[in-house]
Every structure is written in C-alpha cells, then in structure tokens.
Design a protein around this motif. Sequence first.
Motif, mmCIF file in Angstrom:
data_model
loop_
_atom_site.group_PDB
_atom_site.id
_atom_site.type_symbol
_atom_site.label_atom_id
_atom_site.label_comp_id
_atom_site.label_asym_id
_atom_site.label_seq_id
_atom_site.Cartn_x
_atom_site.Cartn_y
_atom_site.Cartn_z
ATOM 1 N N GLU A 1 0.830 -1.211 0.000
ATOM 2 C CA GLU A 1 0.000 0.000 0.000
ATOM 3 C C GLU A 1 0.865 1.261 0.000
ATOM 4 O O GLU A 1 0.630 2.179 -0.776
ATOM 5 C CB GLU A 1 -0.934 0.004 1.216
ATOM 6 C CG GLU A 1 -1.926 -1.148 1.193
ATOM 7 C CD GLU A 1 -3.255 -0.828 1.851
ATOM 8 O OE1 GLU A 1 -3.324 0.149 2.635
ATOM 9 O OE2 GLU A 1 -4.224 -1.558 1.576
ATOM 10 N N ARG A 2 1.868 1.285 0.878
ATOM 11 C CA ARG A 2 2.733 2.483 0.953
ATOM 12 C C ARG A 2 3.559 2.650 -0.329
ATOM 13 O O ARG A 2 3.752 3.757 -0.819
ATOM 14 C CB ARG A 2 3.658 2.382 2.177
ATOM 15 C CG ARG A 2 2.933 2.528 3.490
ATOM 16 C CD ARG A 2 2.429 3.977 3.701
ATOM 17 N NE ARG A 2 1.575 4.049 4.880
ATOM 18 C CZ ARG A 2 0.248 4.016 4.844
ATOM 19 N NH1 ARG A 2 -0.386 3.903 3.684
ATOM 20 N NH2 ARG A 2 -0.465 4.107 5.951
ATOM 21 N N PHE A 3 4.053 1.554 -0.848
ATOM 22 C CA PHE A 3 4.835 1.590 -2.089
ATOM 23 C C PHE A 3 3.984 2.163 -3.226
ATOM 24 O O PHE A 3 4.424 3.027 -3.977
ATOM 25 C CB PHE A 3 5.312 0.169 -2.425
ATOM 26 C CG PHE A 3 6.121 0.079 -3.697
ATOM 27 C CD1 PHE A 3 7.405 0.599 -3.756
ATOM 28 C CD2 PHE A 3 5.597 -0.535 -4.822
ATOM 29 C CE1 PHE A 3 8.156 0.511 -4.934
ATOM 30 C CE2 PHE A 3 6.333 -0.631 -5.997
ATOM 31 C CZ PHE A 3 7.620 -0.102 -6.049
ATOM 32 N N SER A 4 2.741 1.693 -3.322
ATOM 33 C CA SER A 4 1.836 2.154 -4.385
ATOM 34 C C SER A 4 1.537 3.644 -4.259
ATOM 35 O O SER A 4 1.521 4.371 -5.261
ATOM 36 C CB SER A 4 0.514 1.385 -4.339
ATOM 37 O OG SER A 4 0.735 0.015 -4.506
ATOM 38 N N GLN A 5 1.280 4.086 -3.023
ATOM 39 C CA GLN A 5 0.941 5.505 -2.814
ATOM 40 C C GLN A 5 2.100 6.410 -3.224
ATOM 41 O O GLN A 5 1.908 7.433 -3.890
ATOM 42 C CB GLN A 5 0.593 5.754 -1.344
ATOM 43 C CG GLN A 5 -0.779 5.233 -0.963
ATOM 44 C CD GLN A 5 -1.025 5.366 0.537
ATOM 45 O OE1 GLN A 5 -0.203 4.973 1.372
ATOM 46 N NE2 GLN A 5 -2.159 5.930 0.902
ATOM 47 N N GLY A 6 3.301 6.035 -2.810
ATOM 48 C CA GLY A 6 4.470 6.833 -3.164
ATOM 49 C C GLY A 6 4.711 6.850 -4.662
ATOM 50 O O GLY A 6 4.987 7.898 -5.269
ATOM 51 N N LEU A 7 4.590 5.672 -5.273
ATOM 52 C CA LEU A 7 4.826 5.539 -6.721
ATOM 53 C C LEU A 7 3.789 6.327 -7.517
ATOM 54 O O LEU A 7 4.109 6.953 -8.523
ATOM 55 C CB LEU A 7 4.769 4.053 -7.094
ATOM 56 C CG LEU A 7 5.732 3.561 -8.174
ATOM 57 C CD1 LEU A 7 7.171 3.894 -7.845
ATOM 58 C CD2 LEU A 7 5.572 2.058 -8.390
ATOM 59 N N ILE B 1 -1.548 4.212 -10.684
ATOM 60 C CA ILE B 1 -1.025 3.144 -9.820
ATOM 61 C C ILE B 1 -1.976 3.043 -8.629
ATOM 62 O O ILE B 1 -2.155 4.008 -7.889
ATOM 63 C CB ILE B 1 0.415 3.426 -9.365
ATOM 64 C CG1 ILE B 1 1.342 3.518 -10.587
ATOM 65 C CG2 ILE B 1 0.908 2.329 -8.404
ATOM 66 C CD1 ILE B 1 2.688 4.144 -10.340
ATOM 67 N N GLN B 2 -2.610 1.893 -8.484
ATOM 68 C CA GLN B 2 -3.663 1.741 -7.482
ATOM 69 C C GLN B 2 -3.496 0.454 -6.680
ATOM 70 O O GLN B 2 -3.191 -0.597 -7.239
ATOM 71 C CB GLN B 2 -5.033 1.731 -8.172
ATOM 72 C CG GLN B 2 -6.219 1.711 -7.216
ATOM 73 C CD GLN B 2 -7.541 1.602 -7.953
ATOM 74 O OE1 GLN B 2 -7.799 0.614 -8.645
ATOM 75 N NE2 GLN B 2 -8.383 2.621 -7.823
ATOM 76 N N THR B 3 -3.704 0.566 -5.372
ATOM 77 C CA THR B 3 -3.773 -0.618 -4.520
ATOM 78 C C THR B 3 -5.213 -1.107 -4.498
ATOM 79 O O THR B 3 -6.134 -0.323 -4.275
ATOM 80 C CB THR B 3 -3.384 -0.278 -3.062
ATOM 81 O OG1 THR B 3 -2.091 0.308 -3.064
ATOM 82 C CG2 THR B 3 -3.352 -1.518 -2.209
ATOM 83 N N VAL B 4 -5.389 -2.407 -4.719
ATOM 84 C CA VAL B 4 -6.712 -3.026 -4.626
ATOM 85 C C VAL B 4 -6.677 -3.934 -3.393
ATOM 86 O O VAL B 4 -5.888 -4.879 -3.343
ATOM 87 C CB VAL B 4 -7.030 -3.853 -5.894
ATOM 88 C CG1 VAL B 4 -8.432 -4.431 -5.810
ATOM 89 C CG2 VAL B 4 -6.889 -2.985 -7.146
#
Length: 269
Positions: free
Chosen positions: A170-176, A187-190
């Motif tokens: 989740e954190r990786f996706s938000q930063g990216l 770029i989205q976390t599901v």
Amino acid sequence: MKESHSHLGWHEVVTGGSDGIGRAYAQELSKHGMNVVIISRNQGKLDRAARKIELTTGGEVKTIAADFSKDDIYGHIKENIEGLDIGILVNNVGILPNQIPCKLLETADLEERIHAVINCNVKAMVKMCRIVLPGMQEKGRGVILNVSSGIAKIPCPIYTLYAASKVFGERFSQGLQAEYKSKGIIIQTVAPFGVSTSMTGYQNPDMVTFTAEEFVRSSLKYLKAGDQTCGSITHTILGWIVQAIPIWVLQSEAFQHHFKEYVKERIKG
C-alpha cells in the motif's frame, strides 16, 4: 475478435495469473480486447488457464513460468516481455505463510516461509514495476494494480507477516502514484477482504465473500477512484467496521483465538 486484439496491440501482464484473482483479471481484461501475459510457477496450470481464457474471450494469451518465491527469475521475465506494449500490470502474486492463521513462531518451516512471503508479496511487486514502468513512462500512459488485502488496514495478529507485507504494498503504491501520476500512469492498490480462491481455501461465496470473477468485475469500476480501493461497496463498509474495532480488542488473546476458529470453519465450509 482476434483482429481487434492484434490491432489494439496492448498487453496486460498478470503475476500469479494461473488461478484465483489473477486469472479473473486476465480473463476480464482479455474480454476488453487486451492481449494477456500470465506469469506463475506451474506451467501445467498456466496452460490450462490460457486455454480457458482463449476459449472464453478469443484473445491471445502468452504464458511465462516463473516461481516468485525464488530470487533469480526477473531476467527471464524481462526477456520474455521485451518489446511488448504493456498497458496494464496486475501485481497479484502473493502467498499466506499458513492457510490457517497462527502466531509467527508456530508457522511450519518458518525460515522458508519468511523468504517466500517477502519474495512473493514484497519483492515481486517492486521488481515487476521496475521492469514495466520505463515503457509506461516513455509512452505517457499505463495502469498498475497492486493487489493488497483489507487486513493491511489494521494490526492483525496471527496474520502478522502477511498483513505487514501487504502494508508495504500500500505504501509503495501511494508513493509511486505520487511520483508517476503526472506521466499519465495510474497506480492503485486493490485491497479486498473475502474472495474465494485456493489461497483462502475456497470459502463459500456469500454477501461479503466474492468469487474472484465477481470481485474483479466490481474492482475495475473503481479504477479512477484514487490510489486505494477495496474494490466494492461491501468491502469498503467492512473496512470501516474493521477500523472501528479498538486496537486492544484486535490484540487480545481472545480475539486471536476466535478469529482462528472462524477461519477454520470458513475453510471447512
């Protein structure tokens, strides 16, 4: 049908694509005219999934056999997708340390499981983004879906290693997403809760547990809903409920015991 696929030329790459949520993403996006690349460790399962998708959608499916619990697979993957116009990457591959949740030190083959969980749930996401992002940045478009889990929203004893690995995602996706949004890349976390797959012991679908196909169809409607989605109204509400539970309750021995028994029952059912 085949003509429209080859004319479009876009490819969707799905890790853990031979089964469950991964296969459902591959099949659903193939219906929408995308050529599909599925990556998983078992060539037999990959071939069966590819045949099923091709028969259902008329699309083309390429398979790559790679075991994400291992370290040295990414050169092989990169070689096999070189030159493809990748429009969507679904980072779906993931494993539970144990099907029945338990305390960390009670995990069978703990050393191997630590290595496998970190490789599949953490490293695979980063390495696949590393391979696919340069092409998306160059073309100024693309979608990366990183499949997480609803339990990443809370400290989750007896799922400790798994839940922590999903928080990383989740954190990786938000930063990216912040870094590459201006390049036209989503770029989205599901983060689903219950989905009936082999990983969850094929729990019986009900009001809160979806089949993989139902979940994927629902989650794709939320593609532009921001950098995180639970993929459905039901799971979003469940997320609110779970986050409202006091931390001391979640961390109590009683909760751990009841949660473990609940999962056992669901898997038996």
